[in-house]
Design a protein around this motif. Structure first.
Motif, PDB file in Angstrom:
ATOM      1  N   CYS A 190      44.936   4.742  -0.353  1.00 54.29           N
ATOM      2  CA  CYS A 190      44.111   3.728   0.321  1.00 54.29           C
ATOM      3  C   CYS A 190      43.110   3.091  -0.634  1.00 54.29           C
ATOM      4  O   CYS A 190      42.830   1.890  -0.519  1.00 54.29           O
ATOM      5  CB  CYS A 190      43.393   4.329   1.529  1.00 54.29           C
ATOM      6  N   SER A 214      43.123  -0.786  -1.229  1.00 53.70           N
ATOM      7  CA  SER A 214      41.881  -1.528  -0.982  1.00 53.70           C
ATOM      8  C   SER A 214      41.528  -2.403  -2.178  1.00 53.70           C
ATOM      9  O   SER A 214      41.129  -3.557  -2.013  1.00 53.70           O
ATOM     10  CB  SER A 214      40.727  -0.568  -0.680  1.00 53.70           C
ATOM     11  N   TYR A 227      43.979  -5.270  -2.243  1.00 55.70           N
ATOM     12  CA  TYR A 227      43.641  -6.209  -1.178  1.00 55.70           C
ATOM     13  C   TYR A 227      42.478  -7.107  -1.603  1.00 55.70           C
ATOM     14  O   TYR A 227      42.534  -8.332  -1.464  1.00 55.70           O
ATOM     15  CB  TYR A 227      43.312  -5.462   0.119  1.00 55.70           C
ATOM     16  N   GLU A 228      41.423  -6.504  -2.125  1.00 54.95           N
ATOM     17  CA  GLU A 228      40.248  -7.277  -2.542  1.00 54.95           C
ATOM     18  C   GLU A 228      40.601  -8.240  -3.685  1.00 54.95           C
ATOM     19  O   GLU A 228      40.143  -9.381  -3.699  1.00 54.95           O
ATOM     20  CB  GLU A 228      39.100  -6.347  -2.952  1.00 54.95           C
ATOM     21  N   TYR A 234      37.958   2.555   5.371  1.00 51.79           N
ATOM     22  CA  TYR A 234      38.701   1.428   4.793  1.00 51.79           C
ATOM     23  C   TYR A 234      38.803   0.244   5.775  1.00 51.79           C
ATOM     24  O   TYR A 234      39.873  -0.317   5.992  1.00 51.79           O
ATOM     25  CB  TYR A 234      40.105   1.876   4.348  1.00 51.79           C
ATOM     26  N   LEU A 270      40.576  -3.188   4.722  1.00 54.88           N
ATOM     27  CA  LEU A 270      42.002  -2.977   4.534  1.00 54.88           C
ATOM     28  C   LEU A 270      42.699  -2.721   5.865  1.00 54.88           C
ATOM     29  O   LEU A 270      43.711  -3.350   6.186  1.00 54.88           O
ATOM     30  CB  LEU A 270      42.251  -1.795   3.581  1.00 54.88           C
ATOM     31  N   GLU A 321      43.036  -5.716   8.130  1.00 53.36           N
ATOM     32  CA  GLU A 321      44.113  -6.610   7.695  1.00 53.36           C
ATOM     33  C   GLU A 321      45.485  -6.014   8.018  1.00 53.36           C
ATOM     34  O   GLU A 321      46.364  -6.693   8.523  1.00 53.36           O
ATOM     35  CB  GLU A 321      44.004  -6.893   6.199  1.00 53.36           C
TER      36      GLU A 321
END
Length: 111
Positions: free
Chosen positions: A52, A56, A59-60, A100, A103, A106
């Motif tokens: 994760c 994460s 994702y960022e 999270y 994340l 989303e």
């Protein structure tokens, strides 16, 4: 049952007991409850956290680059998820517990 198997069982029970104590203080610990229900080991949970963290970051980074479609991250999440877990239950538990959040918010869109 051999001694090594017994020692591993005891180690898992001790870990689950420590999580139960945390849950007792806060009933919103949905992810911890899930860990205990599915009898995951500490190493399995550490791997989940590591996965994760990586997702994460990805994702960022993708979000900063202007990405708006994150289905590949969802696919990686489900592919790397422990076989005892489903994406839906994990995402729900993480959101309830506050893990999270960006994340999981989303990823929830792809359920």
């Amino acid at each position: 049952m051999d001694l090594e198997a017994i020692a591993k069982k005891i180690q898992m029970l001790e870990y689950h007991q420590s999580l139960l104590l945390k849950m007792n203080r806060n009933s919103q610990e949905s992810f911890y409850k899930l860990i205990i229900e599915k009898t995951l080991t500490e190493d399995e949970v550490k791997q989940f956290y590591k996965d994760c963290e990586g997702l994460s970051r990805a994702y960022e980074e993708q979000k900063a680059e202007g990405f708006v479609y994150f289905h590949p991250l969802f696919e990686k999440f489900t592919r790397d998820l422990h076989p005892k877990l489903t994406a839906q239950e994990v995402i729900s538990a993480c959101l309830t517990q506050g893990l999270y959040i960006p994340l999981m918010t989303e990823l929830k869109k792809y359920l």
